[in-house]
Design a protein around this motif. Structure first.
Motif, PDB file in Angstrom:
ATOM      1  N   PRO A  24       0.830  -1.204   0.000  1.00 39.30           N
ATOM      2  CA  PRO A  24       0.000   0.000   0.000  1.00 39.30           C
ATOM      3  C   PRO A  24       0.871   1.263   0.000  1.00 39.30           C
ATOM      4  O   PRO A  24       1.964   1.268   0.554  1.00 39.30           O
ATOM      5  N   GLU A  25       0.358   2.305  -0.635  1.00 42.79           N
ATOM      6  CA  GLU A  25       1.120   3.554  -0.703  1.00 42.79           C
ATOM      7  C   GLU A  25       1.224   4.231   0.657  1.00 42.79           C
ATOM      8  O   GLU A  25       2.148   4.991   0.900  1.00 42.79           O
ATOM      9  N   GLN A  26       0.267   3.976   1.529  1.00 40.53           N
ATOM     10  CA  GLN A  26       0.269   4.573   2.866  1.00 40.53           C
ATOM     11  C   GLN A  26      -0.083   3.501   3.889  1.00 40.53           C
ATOM     12  O   GLN A  26      -0.928   2.649   3.630  1.00 40.53           O
ATOM     13  N   THR A  27       0.557   3.575   5.045  1.00 39.34           N
ATOM     14  CA  THR A  27       0.218   2.685   6.149  1.00 39.34           C
ATOM     15  C   THR A  27       0.162   3.500   7.432  1.00 39.34           C
ATOM     16  O   THR A  27       0.767   4.576   7.526  1.00 39.34           O
ATOM     17  N   ARG A  56       9.435  12.077  14.963  1.00 36.96           N
ATOM     18  CA  ARG A  56       9.113  11.507  13.657  1.00 36.96           C
ATOM     19  C   ARG A  56      10.309  10.685  13.185  1.00 36.96           C
ATOM     20  O   ARG A  56      11.393  11.223  12.999  1.00 36.96           O
ATOM     21  N   PRO A  57      10.153   9.362  12.980  1.00 35.26           N
ATOM     22  CA  PRO A  57      11.308   8.523  12.637  1.00 35.26           C
ATOM     23  C   PRO A  57      11.869   8.748  11.238  1.00 35.26           C
ATOM     24  O   PRO A  57      13.064   8.578  11.016  1.00 35.26           O
ATOM     25  N   THR A  58      11.006   9.099  10.280  1.00 33.41           N
ATOM     26  CA  THR A  58      11.471   9.406   8.923  1.00 33.41           C
ATOM     27  C   THR A  58      10.671  10.591   8.397  1.00 33.41           C
ATOM     28  O   THR A  58       9.630  10.946   8.959  1.00 33.41           O
ATOM     29  N   VAL A  59      11.137  11.151   7.280  1.00 32.60           N
ATOM     30  CA  VAL A  59      10.402  12.267   6.687  1.00 32.60           C
ATOM     31  C   VAL A  59       9.102  11.795   6.029  1.00 32.60           C
ATOM     32  O   VAL A  59       8.262  12.615   5.673  1.00 32.60           O
ATOM     33  N   CYS A  60       8.939  10.490   5.887  1.00 29.87           N
ATOM     34  CA  CYS A  60       7.719   9.937   5.299  1.00 29.87           C
ATOM     35  C   CYS A  60       6.598   9.755   6.323  1.00 29.87           C
ATOM     36  O   CYS A  60       5.491   9.352   5.966  1.00 29.87           O
ATOM     37  N   HIS A  61       6.872  10.013   7.600  1.00 29.67           N
ATOM     38  CA  HIS A  61       5.860   9.906   8.649  1.00 29.67           C
ATOM     39  C   HIS A  61       5.230  11.276   8.909  1.00 29.67           C
ATOM     40  O   HIS A  61       5.935  12.283   8.951  1.00 29.67           O
ATOM     41  N   ILE A  80      -0.593   7.989  16.393  1.00 29.87           N
ATOM     42  CA  ILE A  80      -0.780   7.228  15.165  1.00 29.87           C
ATOM     43  C   ILE A  80      -0.252   8.103  14.031  1.00 29.87           C
ATOM     44  O   ILE A  80      -0.682   9.252  13.866  1.00 29.87           O
ATOM     45  N   ALA A  81       0.697   7.557  13.269  1.00 29.85           N
ATOM     46  CA  ALA A  81       1.301   8.297  12.161  1.00 29.85           C
ATOM     47  C   ALA A  81       0.945   7.640  10.844  1.00 29.85           C
ATOM     48  O   ALA A  81       0.775   6.423  10.756  1.00 29.85           O
ATOM     49  N   LEU A  82       0.851   8.462   9.821  1.00 32.54           N
ATOM     50  CA  LEU A  82       0.647   7.989   8.467  1.00 32.54           C
ATOM     51  C   LEU A  82       2.011   7.946   7.796  1.00 32.54           C
ATOM     52  O   LEU A  82       2.749   8.936   7.824  1.00 32.54           O
ATOM     53  N   LYS A  83       2.373   6.797   7.227  1.00 32.24           N
ATOM     54  CA  LYS A  83       3.672   6.665   6.564  1.00 32.24           C
ATOM     55  C   LYS A  83       3.468   6.486   5.065  1.00 32.24           C
ATOM     56  O   LYS A  83       2.731   5.602   4.634  1.00 32.24           O
ATOM     57  N   GLN A  84       4.113   7.342   4.287  1.00 38.01           N
ATOM     58  CA  GLN A  84       4.114   7.223   2.835  1.00 38.01           C
ATOM     59  C   GLN A  84       5.141   6.163   2.466  1.00 38.01           C
ATOM     60  O   GLN A  84       6.300   6.286   2.831  1.00 38.01           O
ATOM     61  N   ASN A  85       4.749   5.124   1.759  1.00 36.00           N
ATOM     62  CA  ASN A  85       5.636   4.011   1.446  1.00 36.00           C
ATOM     63  C   ASN A  85       6.293   4.116   0.079  1.00 36.00           C
ATOM     64  O   ASN A  85       6.892   3.173  -0.389  1.00 36.00           O
ATOM     65  N   SER A  86       6.172   5.234  -0.553  1.00 35.18           N
ATOM     66  CA  SER A  86       6.777   5.367  -1.878  1.00 35.18           C
ATOM     67  C   SER A  86       8.001   6.278  -1.788  1.00 35.18           C
ATOM     68  O   SER A  86       8.015   7.264  -1.071  1.00 35.18           O
ATOM     69  N   GLY A  87       9.033   5.918  -2.519  1.00 34.30           N
ATOM     70  CA  GLY A  87      10.213   6.769  -2.599  1.00 34.30           C
ATOM     71  C   GLY A  87      11.170   6.590  -1.436  1.00 34.30           C
ATOM     72  O   GLY A  87      11.035   5.697  -0.603  1.00 34.30           O
ATOM     73  N   ASN A  88      12.137   7.460  -1.387  1.00 33.36           N
ATOM     74  CA  ASN A  88      13.185   7.439  -0.374  1.00 33.36           C
ATOM     75  C   ASN A  88      12.675   8.088   0.908  1.00 33.36           C
ATOM     76  O   ASN A  88      12.054   9.145   0.861  1.00 33.36           O
ATOM     77  N   CYS A  89      12.926   7.474   2.047  1.00 32.05           N
ATOM     78  CA  CYS A  89      12.470   8.002   3.338  1.00 32.05           C
ATOM     79  C   CYS A  89      13.661   8.203   4.271  1.00 32.05           C
ATOM     80  O   CYS A  89      13.947   7.337   5.109  1.00 32.05           O
ATOM     81  N   PRO A  90      14.356   9.329   4.149  1.00 34.44           N
ATOM     82  CA  PRO A  90      15.492   9.574   5.048  1.00 34.44           C
ATOM     83  C   PRO A  90      15.044   9.641   6.505  1.00 34.44           C
ATOM     84  O   PRO A  90      13.931  10.059   6.816  1.00 34.44           O
ATOM     85  N   ALA A  91      15.940   9.226   7.376  1.00 32.36           N
ATOM     86  CA  ALA A  91      15.662   9.284   8.818  1.00 32.36           C
ATOM     87  C   ALA A  91      15.464  10.732   9.253  1.00 32.36           C
ATOM     88  O   ALA A  91      16.009  11.660   8.661  1.00 32.36           O
ATOM     89  N   SER A  92      14.665  10.891  10.298  1.00 27.14           N
ATOM     90  CA  SER A  92      14.399  12.214  10.851  1.00 27.14           C
ATOM     91  C   SER A  92      14.292  12.069  12.361  1.00 27.14           C
ATOM     92  O   SER A  92      13.717  11.105  12.846  1.00 27.14           O
TER      93      SER A  92
END
Length: 135
Positions: A24-27, A56-61, A80-92
């Motif tokens: 899924p694109e988002q989890t 926030r563990p990554t920029v995708c959260h 509860i965080a929404l995580k984008q699962n597409s592309g590069n997710c650098p740590a944050s």
């Protein structure tokens, strides 16, 4: 009658098996609370905002909502965080603060448990506070 059920069951199996499955694109993910600033005064039927911080563990959260479980005067809270699962997710390691709106409906002592993660054994850990509603 049995052959019809067998045909339907096999049909569902064939249709439900999809070799092109994509993640899924988002989890949704549960994140631990890093800090809470509990106010000292609470009034019945009045909304108090409780600042709740998390990392926030990554920029995708991104913040989605609070996990908020209530049982009598006990409350359990997590992020509860929404995580984008597409592309590069650098740590944050950026800290964000969101207001938890608390509106007590009864006088008494409310017990809050903010989930701070799990220990090395996988046991849930909490920071706990009491909120006294006396007026």
């Amino acid at each position: 009658m049995k052959p019809i059920f067998l045909i339907l069951a096999v049909s569902f199996l064939i249709v439900s098996c999809n070799a092109d499955y994509q993640e899924p694109e988002q989890t949704l993910e549960t994140l631990p609370v890093s800090q809470v600033a509990m106010p000292t005064q609470y009034a019945k039927d009045s909304i108090t905002e409780i600042p709740v911080s998390y990392i926030r563990p990554t920029v995708c959260h991104s913040f989605y909502d609070f996990y908020y479980y209530r049982e009598n005067l006990n409350r359990t809270v997590a992020i509860i965080a929404l995580k984008q699962n597409s592309g590069n997710c650098p740590a944050s390691q950026t800290t964000y603060t969101m207001p938890l709106k608390f509106k007590p409906a009864a006088l008494g002592t409310y017990h809050f448990k903010f989930w701070t993660g799990t220990n090395a054994s996988g046991v849930d850990q909490y920071t706990e506070y009491d909120a006294i509603v006396n007026h």
